[in-house]
Scaffold this motif. Structure first.
Motif, PDB file in Angstrom:
ATOM      1  N   ALA A  77       0.828  -1.208   0.000  1.00 32.83           N
ATOM      2  CA  ALA A  77       0.000   0.000   0.000  1.00 32.83           C
ATOM      3  C   ALA A  77       0.862   1.257   0.000  1.00 32.83           C
ATOM      4  CB  ALA A  77      -0.919  -0.015   1.224  1.00 32.83           C
ATOM      5  N   SER A  78       1.919   1.267   0.788  1.00 28.83           N
ATOM      6  CA  SER A  78       2.718   2.492   0.926  1.00 28.83           C
ATOM      7  C   SER A  78       3.536   2.790  -0.334  1.00 28.83           C
ATOM      8  CB  SER A  78       3.668   2.356   2.109  1.00 28.83           C
ATOM      9  OG  SER A  78       4.654   1.384   1.808  1.00 28.83           O
ATOM     10  N   GLY A  79       3.701   1.767  -1.176  1.00 32.52           N
ATOM     11  CA  GLY A  79       4.499   1.957  -2.398  1.00 32.52           C
ATOM     12  C   GLY A  79       5.955   1.564  -2.207  1.00 32.52           C
ATOM     13  N   HIS A  80       6.308   1.079  -1.012  1.00 36.29           N
ATOM     14  CA  HIS A  80       7.725   0.767  -0.779  1.00 36.29           C
ATOM     15  C   HIS A  80       8.178  -0.482  -1.525  1.00 36.29           C
ATOM     16  CE1 HIS A  80       7.438   3.780   2.405  1.00 36.29           C
ATOM     17  NE2 HIS A  80       8.754   3.823   2.365  1.00 36.29           N
ATOM     18  N   ILE A  81       7.279  -1.447  -1.759  1.00 38.79           N
ATOM     19  CA  ILE A  81       7.715  -2.629  -2.505  1.00 38.79           C
ATOM     20  C   ILE A  81       7.997  -2.241  -3.957  1.00 38.79           C
ATOM     21  CG2 ILE A  81       6.953  -4.879  -3.428  1.00 38.79           C
ATOM     22  CD1 ILE A  81       5.778  -5.445  -0.657  1.00 38.79           C
ATOM     23  N   ALA A  82       7.135  -1.400  -4.518  1.00 33.79           N
ATOM     24  CA  ALA A  82       7.315  -1.032  -5.928  1.00 33.79           C
ATOM     25  C   ALA A  82       8.391   0.032  -6.125  1.00 33.79           C
ATOM     26  CB  ALA A  82       5.986  -0.524  -6.492  1.00 33.79           C
ATOM     27  N   ILE A 143      21.327  -2.238 -15.746  1.00 32.99           N
ATOM     28  CA  ILE A 143      20.817  -1.737 -14.461  1.00 32.99           C
ATOM     29  C   ILE A 143      19.785  -2.692 -13.863  1.00 32.99           C
ATOM     30  CG2 ILE A 143      19.460   0.115 -13.398  1.00 32.99           C
ATOM     31  CD1 ILE A 143      20.692   2.025 -15.391  1.00 32.99           C
ATOM     32  N   ARG A 144      19.918  -2.933 -12.558  1.00 28.52           N
ATOM     33  CA  ARG A 144      18.899  -3.707 -11.833  1.00 28.52           C
ATOM     34  C   ARG A 144      18.419  -2.867 -10.663  1.00 28.52           C
ATOM     35  NH1 ARG A 144      22.141  -8.903 -12.814  1.00 28.52           N
ATOM     36  NH2 ARG A 144      23.757  -7.852 -11.640  1.00 28.52           N
ATOM     37  N   GLN A 145      17.105  -2.977 -10.382  1.00 28.05           N
ATOM     38  CA  GLN A 145      16.577  -2.250  -9.234  1.00 28.05           C
ATOM     39  C   GLN A 145      16.881  -3.026  -7.960  1.00 28.05           C
ATOM     40  OE1 GLN A 145      15.361   0.741  -8.854  1.00 28.05           O
ATOM     41  NE2 GLN A 145      15.495   1.208 -11.035  1.00 28.05           N
ATOM     42  N   PHE A 146      17.327  -2.346  -6.949  1.00 32.99           N
ATOM     43  CA  PHE A 146      17.725  -2.992  -5.701  1.00 32.99           C
ATOM     44  C   PHE A 146      16.868  -2.405  -4.582  1.00 32.99           C
ATOM     45  CE2 PHE A 146      20.444  -3.146  -1.933  1.00 32.99           C
ATOM     46  CZ  PHE A 146      20.884  -4.461  -1.958  1.00 32.99           C
ATOM     47  N   ASN A 147      15.926  -3.219  -4.065  1.00 38.14           N
ATOM     48  CA  ASN A 147      15.015  -2.699  -3.031  1.00 38.14           C
ATOM     49  C   ASN A 147      15.755  -2.515  -1.711  1.00 38.14           C
ATOM     50  OD1 ASN A 147      12.818  -2.671  -0.888  1.00 38.14           O
ATOM     51  ND2 ASN A 147      11.666  -2.526  -2.788  1.00 38.14           N
ATOM     52  N   LEU A 148      15.470  -1.395  -1.051  1.00 41.21           N
ATOM     53  CA  LEU A 148      16.237  -1.048   0.156  1.00 41.21           C
ATOM     54  C   LEU A 148      15.666  -1.655   1.434  1.00 41.21           C
ATOM     55  CD1 LEU A 148      17.062   2.713  -0.505  1.00 41.21           C
ATOM     56  CD2 LEU A 148      18.383   0.686  -1.083  1.00 41.21           C
ATOM     57  N   MET A 149      14.544  -2.394   1.307  1.00 43.95           N
ATOM     58  CA  MET A 149      13.963  -2.956   2.536  1.00 43.95           C
ATOM     59  C   MET A 149      14.634  -4.279   2.911  1.00 43.95           C
ATOM     60  SD  MET A 149       9.929  -2.209   2.733  1.00 43.95           S
ATOM     61  CE  MET A 149       9.463  -2.885   1.176  1.00 43.95           C
ATOM     62  N   PHE A 150      14.887  -4.457   4.207  1.00 43.58           N
ATOM     63  CA  PHE A 150      15.402  -5.736   4.710  1.00 43.58           C
ATOM     64  C   PHE A 150      14.239  -6.709   4.799  1.00 43.58           C
ATOM     65  CE2 PHE A 150      18.846  -3.129   6.450  1.00 43.58           C
ATOM     66  CZ  PHE A 150      19.933  -3.984   6.351  1.00 43.58           C
ATOM     67  N   VAL A 157       8.885 -21.149   9.297  1.00 47.29           N
ATOM     68  CA  VAL A 157       9.049 -21.649   7.931  1.00 47.29           C
ATOM     69  C   VAL A 157       9.547 -20.532   7.013  1.00 47.29           C
ATOM     70  CG1 VAL A 157       7.935 -22.894   6.037  1.00 47.29           C
ATOM     71  CG2 VAL A 157       7.060 -23.112   8.370  1.00 47.29           C
ATOM     72  N   GLU A 158      10.686 -20.809   6.333  1.00 51.91           N
ATOM     73  CA  GLU A 158      11.228 -19.798   5.426  1.00 51.91           C
ATOM     74  C   GLU A 158      10.616 -19.972   4.043  1.00 51.91           C
ATOM     75  OE1 GLU A 158      15.419 -19.332   5.425  1.00 51.91           O
ATOM     76  OE2 GLU A 158      15.529 -19.223   7.604  1.00 51.91           O
ATOM     77  N   GLU A 159       9.423 -19.425   3.862  1.00 55.45           N
ATOM     78  CA  GLU A 159       8.773 -19.523   2.553  1.00 55.45           C
ATOM     79  C   GLU A 159       8.242 -18.146   2.190  1.00 55.45           C
ATOM     80  OE1 GLU A 159       5.616 -22.311   3.280  1.00 55.45           O
ATOM     81  OE2 GLU A 159       4.406 -20.762   4.226  1.00 55.45           O
ATOM     82  N   SER A 160       7.923 -17.970   0.900  1.00 59.52           N
ATOM     83  CA  SER A 160       7.587 -16.613   0.465  1.00 59.52           C
ATOM     84  C   SER A 160       6.351 -16.079   1.185  1.00 59.52           C
ATOM     85  CB  SER A 160       7.405 -16.571  -1.042  1.00 59.52           C
ATOM     86  OG  SER A 160       6.405 -17.476  -1.412  1.00 59.52           O
ATOM     87  N   ALA A 161       5.427 -17.001   1.564  1.00 59.68           N
ATOM     88  CA  ALA A 161       4.213 -16.536   2.237  1.00 59.68           C
ATOM     89  C   ALA A 161       4.519 -15.934   3.601  1.00 59.68           C
ATOM     90  CB  ALA A 161       3.245 -17.701   2.403  1.00 59.68           C
ATOM     91  N   ALA A 162       5.707 -16.251   4.157  1.00 56.40           N
ATOM     92  CA  ALA A 162       6.033 -15.782   5.511  1.00 56.40           C
ATOM     93  C   ALA A 162       6.922 -14.542   5.496  1.00 56.40           C
ATOM     94  CB  ALA A 162       6.732 -16.915   6.266  1.00 56.40           C
ATOM     95  N   ILE A 163       7.175 -13.977   4.305  1.00 57.92           N
ATOM     96  CA  ILE A 163       8.089 -12.820   4.247  1.00 57.92           C
ATOM     97  C   ILE A 163       7.493 -11.595   4.942  1.00 57.92           C
ATOM     98  CG2 ILE A 163       9.012 -11.055   2.669  1.00 57.92           C
ATOM     99  CD1 ILE A 163       9.784 -13.246   0.780  1.00 57.92           C
ATOM    100  N   VAL A 164       8.276 -11.005   5.809  1.00 58.62           N
ATOM    101  CA  VAL A 164       7.926  -9.691   6.365  1.00 58.62           C
ATOM    102  C   VAL A 164       9.157  -8.789   6.205  1.00 58.62           C
ATOM    103  CG1 VAL A 164       6.159 -10.377   8.045  1.00 58.62           C
ATOM    104  CG2 VAL A 164       8.567 -10.427   8.692  1.00 58.62           C
ATOM    105  N   TYR A 165       8.923  -7.494   6.380  1.00 62.71           N
ATOM    106  CA  TYR A 165      10.008  -6.526   6.176  1.00 62.71           C
ATOM    107  C   TYR A 165      10.293  -5.790   7.477  1.00 62.71           C
ATOM    108  CZ  TYR A 165       8.795  -7.362   1.321  1.00 62.71           C
ATOM    109  OH  TYR A 165       8.536  -7.961   0.123  1.00 62.71           O
ATOM    110  N   LEU A 166      11.553  -5.421   7.676  1.00 64.14           N
ATOM    111  CA  LEU A 166      11.861  -4.498   8.769  1.00 64.14           C
ATOM    112  C   LEU A 166      11.465  -3.115   8.259  1.00 64.14           C
ATOM    113  CD1 LEU A 166      15.386  -5.649   9.999  1.00 64.14           C
ATOM    114  CD2 LEU A 166      13.123  -6.511  10.599  1.00 64.14           C
ATOM    115  N   ARG A 167      10.694  -2.372   9.035  1.00 65.02           N
ATOM    116  CA  ARG A 167      10.141  -1.116   8.490  1.00 65.02           C
ATOM    117  C   ARG A 167      11.246  -0.156   8.044  1.00 65.02           C
ATOM    118  NH1 ARG A 167       7.887   1.206  14.281  1.00 65.02           N
ATOM    119  NH2 ARG A 167       9.915   1.635  15.158  1.00 65.02           N
ATOM    120  N   PRO A 168      11.073   0.448   6.863  1.00 64.99           N
ATOM    121  CA  PRO A 168      12.069   1.428   6.397  1.00 64.99           C
ATOM    122  C   PRO A 168      11.735   2.845   6.864  1.00 64.99           C
ATOM    123  CG  PRO A 168      10.534   0.940   4.637  1.00 64.99           C
ATOM    124  CD  PRO A 168      10.088   0.118   5.813  1.00 64.99           C
TER     125      PRO A 168
END
Ligand code: GAP
Length: 464
Positions: A77-82, A143-150, A157-168
């Motif tokens: 929603a915030s636009g940080h992923i994109a 050029i490749r885009q490199f997202n700044l979020m950790f 379980v390390e799977e894509s459904a469990a991904i969360v981000y440390l807030r930027p």
């Protein structure tokens, strides 16, 4: 003591327990720093001064402490992923990584991540065709885009459904709580929500001590207004925040406002001005004050499907508020206060021989230790008087006790960490029940009776 001012500040911080490189015994991790026994007070005092100014002394701002880990949809929603990314290229030969825009405009100053249009990207690609690796002359990748979020995983379980981000940024914890705060406090527009907390960015070019790190703390206010009032509030907050730095002793000649050009604006802002400080590395952003419009609340309404609008009881109107956001970094503010306070006096001030000395002329409210108790001798009842006095004073503020070395050396050790008042207990004190209080900046000395010392220092702290 000559040399680069930033290096000298870094050395002082290490030597005096203000700031240490993180995980140093393992060779450090790069771009993270630990606040030591003195630095932790300085940092807490910066945060307390901000909180007092924006929450305690105002009717229209309340506080919040939201979690660092948030639902991943927050960042859609915030636009940080994109959009929260930097364009990168790698050297095919030496494998070093560079920011593409920095290579193209190698003379241009470092800047924080900004969104780029596809047209700007392809212009950059074209410009880079002729650029080689600045380190080894090797060929560069596209050029490749490199997202700044950790990224990390929630649960075992390390799977894509469990991904969360440390807030930027801490801001999103405020937006998602807009309704909770508004309904629980019954605040009417305009009002703000303030928060201090950690943020994380996988910066490509961290550096310059605590100026740009990958883990840092932010002090942010999201101030909700009627749309037509946002511009006015933007101006007011810019002035308020500028005045705050001055009120804590920053030299006005080293502070300036710089409005962003259209091409610099983050994806959520229609206007932004930076408060810049002249750090030892040059003029750089200290704090940004942005008009974020209704972008974030609307995005969260759309992605969550929840209503975050506001009902104005006086006009009977339902609206989505605009947001003015003063957003500063705790660490960056601390670096500005340190740089501004740092003074090297070659030849010293006469109290500790002819050596050069450092005085940290921190504002007394920010000073880590407010007063140090220094008995002139380790006998004759002087340590007992000093310790008794310390026990009274430490209930009100941070104190130190030092009985080692000459009095000149002890003053010097306190000057280096910015202690505004040193109290010496001498043989006369046993007779007259009084002590001498020395002012860090003027070096003036006042004789004050033991029962008046607490109010003497409290009055000084209140006056400033
Ligand atoms: N919520 C808006 C926002 O985060 P920003 O300009 O990216 O805006 C605001 O950051 C402030 O946070 C900056 O002015 C700076 O003081 C601090 N900051 C940002 N990135 C930082 C970093 N990597 N290290 C230290 N402080 C940082």
């Amino acid at each position: 003591m000559a040399g680069n001012k930033m290096d000298n500040i870094v050395n002082l911080c290490k030597r005096r327990g203000i700031i240490f490189p993180s995980s140093e015994i393992y060779g450090g991790i790069g771009s993270t720093w630990d606040y030591g026994p003195i630095g932790v007070h300085l940092k807490n005092n910066v945060k307390a001064a901000w909180w007092k100014s924006v929450v305690q002394e105002r009717d229209d701002v309340v506080g919040l402490d939201a979690a660092i880990l948030m639902h991943p949809d927050t960042w859609k929603a915030s636009g940080h992923i994109a959009s929260f990314s930097d364009p990168m290229v790698d050297c095919k030969r030496c494998k070093r990584r560079f920011r593409a825009d920095h290579l193209v405009e190698s003379m241009k100053k470092e800047e924080d991540a900004v969104e780029r249009t596809p047209e700007e990207m392809s212009n950059m690609e074209r410009a880079l065709e002729s650029v080689m690796c600045p380190e080894c002359g090797g060929e560069l990748t596209s050029i490749r885009q490199f997202n700044l979020m950790f990224k990390t995983y929630m649960g075992p379980v390390e799977e894509s459904a469990a991904i969360v981000y440390l807030r930027p940024e801490t801001a999103q914890g405020i937006f998602v709580n807009f309704k909770n705060v508004q309904t629980s406090t019954r605040k009417k527009l305009p009002f703000g929500i303030a928060q201090i907390g950690k943020s994380f960015r996988n910066e490509i070019t961290p550096g310059n001590f605590i100026f740009r790190t990958r883990e840092f703390e932010q002090m942010e206010i999201e101030y909700f207004t009627r749309p037509e009032e946002a511009e006015e509030w933007h101006k007011k907050w810019l002035q308020d925040r500028y005045d705050w730095y001055i009120s804590l002793g920053i030299n006005p000649e080293k502070l300036r406002l710089r409005p962003h050009g259209e091409d610099e604006l983050a994806h959520y802002a229609c206007a932004c001005s930076d408060i810049e400080y002249e750090f030892p590395i040059g003029w750089s952003e200290l704090e940004g004050v942005a008009n974020r419009t209704d972008y974030d609340l609307k995005q969260h309404m759309e992605v969550s499907g929840k209503d975050l609008s506001y009902f104005d009881e006086t006009t009977g109107e339902r609206l989505v508020p605009y947001v003015v956001e003063p957003s500063g970094g705790v660490d960056r503010a601390l670096l500005a206060f340190l740089s501004d306070a740092y003074e090297e006096i070659s030849g010293g001030r006469g109290e500790a021989g002819a050596e050069s000395e450092v005085v940290l002329r921190l504002h007394p409210r920010l000073a880590p230790i407010k007063t140090a108790l220094l008995p002139l001798a380790k006998k004759g009842g002087l340590p007992e008087i000093a310790k008794d006095l310390q026990n009274q004073l430490r209930k009100c503020f941070m104190t130190d006790y030092d009985e080692r070395g000459s009095i000149g050396r002890r003053y010097r050790r306190q000057d280096e960490i910015g202690t505004p008042w040193c109290i010496t207990v001498d043989f006369q004190s046993v007779e007259d029940q009084a002590v001498t209080i020395r002012d860090r900046d003027t070096m003036e000395q006042a004789r004050v009776s033991l029962d008046k010392v607490k109010s003497f220092i409290k009055d000084k702290l209140e006056e400033c």
